[in-house]
Design an enzyme around this catalytic site. Structure first.
Site, PDB file in Angstrom:
ATOM      1  N   LYS A  75       0.591  -1.241   0.037  1.00 12.52           N
ATOM      2  CA  LYS A  75       0.073   0.069  -0.356  1.00 12.52           C
ATOM      3  C   LYS A  75       0.652   1.304   0.060  1.00 12.52           C
ATOM      4  CE  LYS A  75      -2.056  -1.040   3.898  1.00 12.52           C
ATOM      5  NZ  LYS A  75      -1.792  -2.643   4.694  1.00 12.52           N
ATOM      6  N   ARG A  90      -0.189  -8.981  13.160  1.00 12.68           N
ATOM      7  CA  ARG A  90      -0.917  -8.319  12.224  1.00 12.68           C
ATOM      8  C   ARG A  90      -1.880  -8.608  11.616  1.00 12.68           C
ATOM      9  NH1 ARG A  90       4.915  -5.825  11.080  1.00 12.68           N
ATOM     10  NH2 ARG A  90       3.565  -3.908   8.964  1.00 12.68           N
ATOM     11  N   ARG A 141      -9.412   1.206   9.081  1.00  7.70           N
ATOM     12  CA  ARG A 141      -8.927  -0.478   9.807  1.00  7.70           C
ATOM     13  C   ARG A 141     -10.175  -1.233   9.945  1.00  7.70           C
ATOM     14  NH1 ARG A 141      -3.452   0.619   9.074  1.00  7.70           N
ATOM     15  NH2 ARG A 141      -1.872  -1.746   9.428  1.00  7.70           N
ATOM     16  N   ARG A 144      11.935  -1.058  11.604  1.00  5.78           N
ATOM     17  CA  ARG A 144      10.219  -0.998  12.030  1.00  5.78           C
ATOM     18  C   ARG A 144      10.402  -2.230  12.894  1.00  5.78           C
ATOM     19  NH1 ARG A 144       5.276  -0.246   7.874  1.00  5.78           N
ATOM     20  NH2 ARG A 144       4.522  -1.334   9.945  1.00  5.78           N
ATOM     21  N   ARG A 169      11.542  -6.598   4.626  1.00  4.87           N
ATOM     22  CA  ARG A 169      11.557  -5.167   4.754  1.00  4.87           C
ATOM     23  C   ARG A 169      12.350  -4.681   5.658  1.00  4.87           C
ATOM     24  NH1 ARG A 169       5.265  -2.347   4.889  1.00  4.87           N
ATOM     25  NH2 ARG A 169       5.365  -2.500   6.734  1.00  4.87           N
TER      26      ARG A 169
HETATM   27  P1  AMP Z   1       0.825   0.340   9.018  1.00  6.69           P
HETATM   28  O1  AMP Z   1       1.979   1.140   8.552  1.00  6.69           O
HETATM   29  O2  AMP Z   1      -0.474   0.575   8.172  1.00  6.69           O
HETATM   30  O3  AMP Z   1       1.437  -1.264   8.654  1.00  6.69           O
HETATM   31  O4  AMP Z   1       0.684   0.076   9.801  1.00  6.69           O
HETATM   32  C1  AMP Z   1       1.412  -0.226  11.390  1.00  6.69           C
HETATM   33  C2  AMP Z   1       0.808  -0.198  13.297  1.00  6.69           C
HETATM   34  O5  AMP Z   1       0.186   1.230  13.426  1.00  6.69           O
HETATM   35  C3  AMP Z   1      -0.394  -1.319  13.005  1.00  6.69           C
HETATM   36  O6  AMP Z   1      -0.193  -2.305  13.215  1.00  6.69           O
HETATM   37  C4  AMP Z   1      -1.458  -0.335  14.276  1.00  6.69           C
HETATM   38  O7  AMP Z   1      -0.657  -0.770  14.993  1.00  6.69           O
HETATM   39  C5  AMP Z   1      -1.171   0.803  13.717  1.00  6.69           C
HETATM   40  N1  AMP Z   1      -2.324   1.565  12.870  1.00  6.69           N
HETATM   41  C6  AMP Z   1      -1.812   1.711  11.706  1.00  6.69           C
HETATM   42  N2  AMP Z   1      -2.895   2.340  11.176  1.00  6.69           N
HETATM   43  C7  AMP Z   1      -4.294   2.208  11.940  1.00  6.69           C
HETATM   44  C8  AMP Z   1      -5.444   2.350  12.193  1.00  6.69           C
HETATM   45  N3  AMP Z   1      -6.155   3.077  11.044  1.00  6.69           N
HETATM   46  N4  AMP Z   1      -5.949   1.952  13.431  1.00  6.69           N
HETATM   47  C9  AMP Z   1      -5.295   1.041  14.304  1.00  6.69           C
HETATM   48  N5  AMP Z   1      -4.359   1.075  14.246  1.00  6.69           N
HETATM   49  C10 AMP Z   1      -3.737   1.560  12.914  1.00  6.69           C
END
Ligand code: AMP
Length: 190
Positions: free
Chosen positions: A14, A146, A89, A134, A128
């Site tokens: 994404k 996740r 989400r 990260r 990654r």
């Molecule tokens: P991402 O970078 O989208 O993979 O997000 C990394 C982490 O951030 C996720 O595993 C969640 O812990 C948190 N996170 C990101 N976006 C959301 C969201 N819309 N709602 C809740 N937690 C989020």
């Protein structure tokens, strides 16, 4: 105004595609994951809270996530449109986003989903993790959690947008360029 939800499990690509599409369609890219990581880096109160969830692969609570996202949308009042990456989400987030768009006499035009098999996701995220810095990419247990959270809490949003005829699935395996082309084929019809 085109507002797109770029959807898919962790590791689907994404963020990579959003970076390409924002230039191509002149849209503002909003990633809630990036916003949380920015707050963690700057050791804000929000960052400390978010980190406690992110490190376990859990979702950050809706209330804080929605508040943060709404503030970013408000900051970009003149935008041509948005690419939402990693948001919504949960159903509460999707409902709140619809309300926010409505308040701007706008709407979400489409959810475009990158479809990738789980084992490929785990492989991509571990790779990654070697360079991203990260912590949630470095541990296979957190990665698998996740992906599980995605299926348990997030995947249902496909139904939410499908009910409005806004869901479009795209094969997320291929080169970056091939996948951009598949996504563009959908976005160009909006
Ligand atoms: P991402 O970078 O989208 O993979 O997000 C990394 C982490 O951030 C996720 O595993 C969640 O812990 C948190 N996170 C990101 N976006 C959301 C969201 N819309 N709602 C809740 N937690 C989020």
């Amino acid at each position: 105004m085109k507002n797109i939800v770029l959807f898919g499990p962790p590791g689907a690509g994404k963020g990579t595609q959003a970076e390409v599409l924002k230039e191509k369609y002149q849209l503002v890219h909003l990633s809630t994951g990036d916003m949380f990581r920015y707050n963690i880096k700057n050791a804000t109160e929000l960052g400390v809270l978010a980190k406690s969830y992110m490190d376990k692969g859990h979702l950050v609570p809706d209330e804080v996530t929605i508040k943060m996202l709404n503030a970013e949308v408000e900051k970009n009042a003149g935008a041509n449109g948005f690419i939402f990456d990693g948001f919504p989400r949960t159903e509460a987030q999707a409902a709140s986003l619809a309300e926010l768009m409505d308040s701007k006499d706008s709407q979400i035009n489409a959810m475009v989903a990158l479809e990738v098999d789980d084992e490929i996701l785990v492989e991509r995220l571990l790779k990654r993790g070697e360079t991203s810095g990260r912590s949630d990419d470095a541990d296979e247990g957190v990665i698998r959690n996740r992906i599980k959270v995605y299926y348990d809490e997030t995947a249902i949003l496909k139904d939410f947008y499908q009910a409005q005829d806004k869901y479009h699935g795209v094969d997320g395996v291929g080169t970056i360029e091939e996948i951009t082309e598949r996504l563009s084929a959908v976005i160009d019809t909006l």
